[in-house]
Design a protein around this motif. Structure first.
Motif, PDB file in Angstrom:
ATOM      1  N   LEU A  24      46.773  58.097 -12.800  1.00  0.00           N
ATOM      2  CA  LEU A  24      46.499  57.104 -13.852  1.00  0.00           C
ATOM      3  C   LEU A  24      45.112  56.502 -13.657  1.00  0.00           C
ATOM      4  CD1 LEU A  24      49.959  55.269 -14.061  1.00  0.00           C
ATOM      5  CD2 LEU A  24      49.002  56.883 -15.718  1.00  0.00           C
ATOM      6  N   ILE A  29      42.828  54.154 -16.035  1.00  0.00           N
ATOM      7  CA  ILE A  29      43.582  52.894 -15.947  1.00  0.00           C
ATOM      8  C   ILE A  29      43.072  52.152 -14.712  1.00  0.00           C
ATOM      9  CG2 ILE A  29      45.873  51.827 -15.729  1.00  0.00           C
ATOM     10  CD1 ILE A  29      45.507  53.530 -18.294  1.00  0.00           C
ATOM     11  N   VAL A  70      48.624  46.445 -13.329  1.00  0.00           N
ATOM     12  CA  VAL A  70      49.410  47.476 -14.003  1.00  0.00           C
ATOM     13  C   VAL A  70      49.711  48.625 -13.038  1.00  0.00           C
ATOM     14  CG1 VAL A  70      49.425  49.142 -15.911  1.00  0.00           C
ATOM     15  CG2 VAL A  70      48.412  46.865 -16.237  1.00  0.00           C
ATOM     16  N   LEU A  71      48.699  49.042 -12.295  1.00  0.00           N
ATOM     17  CA  LEU A  71      48.891  50.151 -11.352  1.00  0.00           C
ATOM     18  C   LEU A  71      49.938  49.787 -10.303  1.00  0.00           C
ATOM     19  CD1 LEU A  71      45.151  51.224 -10.932  1.00  0.00           C
ATOM     20  CD2 LEU A  71      46.957  52.503 -12.115  1.00  0.00           C
ATOM     21  N   MET A  88      53.436  49.910 -11.757  1.00  0.00           N
ATOM     22  CA  MET A  88      53.880  51.286 -12.007  1.00  0.00           C
ATOM     23  C   MET A  88      54.160  52.021 -10.696  1.00  0.00           C
ATOM     24  SD  MET A  88      52.557  52.157 -15.727  1.00  0.00           S
ATOM     25  CE  MET A  88      53.153  53.768 -15.600  1.00  0.00           C
ATOM     26  N   ALA A 100      50.948  52.656 -19.357  1.00  0.00           N
ATOM     27  CA  ALA A 100      49.931  51.934 -18.586  1.00  0.00           C
ATOM     28  C   ALA A 100      48.813  51.429 -19.498  1.00  0.00           C
ATOM     29  CB  ALA A 100      49.354  52.850 -17.505  1.00  0.00           C
ATOM     30  N   GLU A 153      47.849  47.597 -20.207  1.00  0.00           N
ATOM     31  CA  GLU A 153      46.501  47.136 -19.835  1.00  0.00           C
ATOM     32  C   GLU A 153      45.812  46.454 -21.026  1.00  0.00           C
ATOM     33  OE1 GLU A 153      43.647  49.432 -17.027  1.00  0.00           O
ATOM     34  OE2 GLU A 153      43.300  50.231 -19.020  1.00  0.00           O
TER      35      GLU A 153
END
Ligand code: SAH
Length: 218
Positions: free
Chosen positions: A21, A26, A31-32, A35, A73, A77
């Motif tokens: 990602l 991303i 967010v990372l 996830m 994602a 974001e």
């Protein structure tokens, strides 16, 4: 492989997914991180669980699909780009995976789904993951959730032909609606910002979502 077996290997495969990602652009660390820790394999049929960490959309029944991780994602974001929204509305709960990701990044999340059976399954999964800041509603997302408005952000995981005016009305001024817009041949992921006088729309990238359909299914 049973679910526990997948559970043991999924931490490594999720770490690889997050690396991909990042390579795909991303960059929001919040967010990372979410996830990396959210078990996507719990949101699909057991028979598909071994594919849960491929960057692919997966079927969830009723002709609907769980969006590919990149899309989840990216939309998240875009929604968070203005800060940490306190009050968010999601249209299209589906499996509940996008719901689970979002819920960990916002204050309160309201999510509307038109197919009752999908909503009930999503409810069980969210409970299993001890995610409690989500209110689920069986209804037609075109109507939004007026009694919980105004929202800081709205995210729609199915595509209408044009910007739904009612959803824009339920945004506070400065709030953003992240939404795919178009038909089954061509769609654009779009960010719509509510302004004092109306709204501004910015097209971000091509997208491919199931259509936003009016009415509900028991
Ligand atoms: N975010 C979901 C994606 C599901 S696909 C996930 O992570 O699994 C899109 C979903 O939008 C489907 O579940 C579909 O039933 C729902 N949907 C389509 N039109 C809708 C509408 N008007 N109101 C509410 N939900 C809708």
């Amino acid at each position: 492989m049973n679910r526990d077996g997948i559970g043991m290997t999924s931490q490594r495969t999720r770490a690889r997914l997050v690396e991909r990602l990042f390579e795909q652009g991303i960059t929001d660390i919040r967010v990372l991180e979410v996830m990396r820790t959210t078990p996507r394999h719990l949101f699909v049929d057991e028979a598909l669980a071994h594919r849960a960490y491929e960057d692919a959309a997966l079927p969830i029944g009723f002709n609907q699909t769980l969006s590919q991780p990149y899309t989840v994602a990216r939309m998240t974001e875009l929604l968070l780009a203005g800060g940490r929204p306190a009050n968010v509305l999601e249209i299209g709960t589906g499996s509940g995976y996008q719901t689970a990701v979002l819920a960990q990044l916002v204050g309160e999340l309201c999510s509307v789904e038109r197919i009752r059976a999908l909503q009930e399954r999503a409810r069980l999964r969210l409970r299993e993951l001890k995610i409690y800041n989500v209110a689920l509603r069986h209804g037609d997302g075109f109507a939004g959730w007026p009694s919980r408005a105004p929202f800081d952000g709205i995210l729609t995981t199915a595509a209408p032909r044009s910007v739904p005016e009612e959803l824009v009305r339920q945004l506070r001024v400065g709030g953003r609606l992240v939404i795919p817009i178009g038909d089954d041949r061509s769609q654009r992921l779009t960010v719509v910002t509510r302004t004092e006088g109306g709204h501004e729309a910015r097209e971000v990238e091509p997208a491919r979502f199931v259509p936003l359909v009016s009415g509900t299914v028991r």
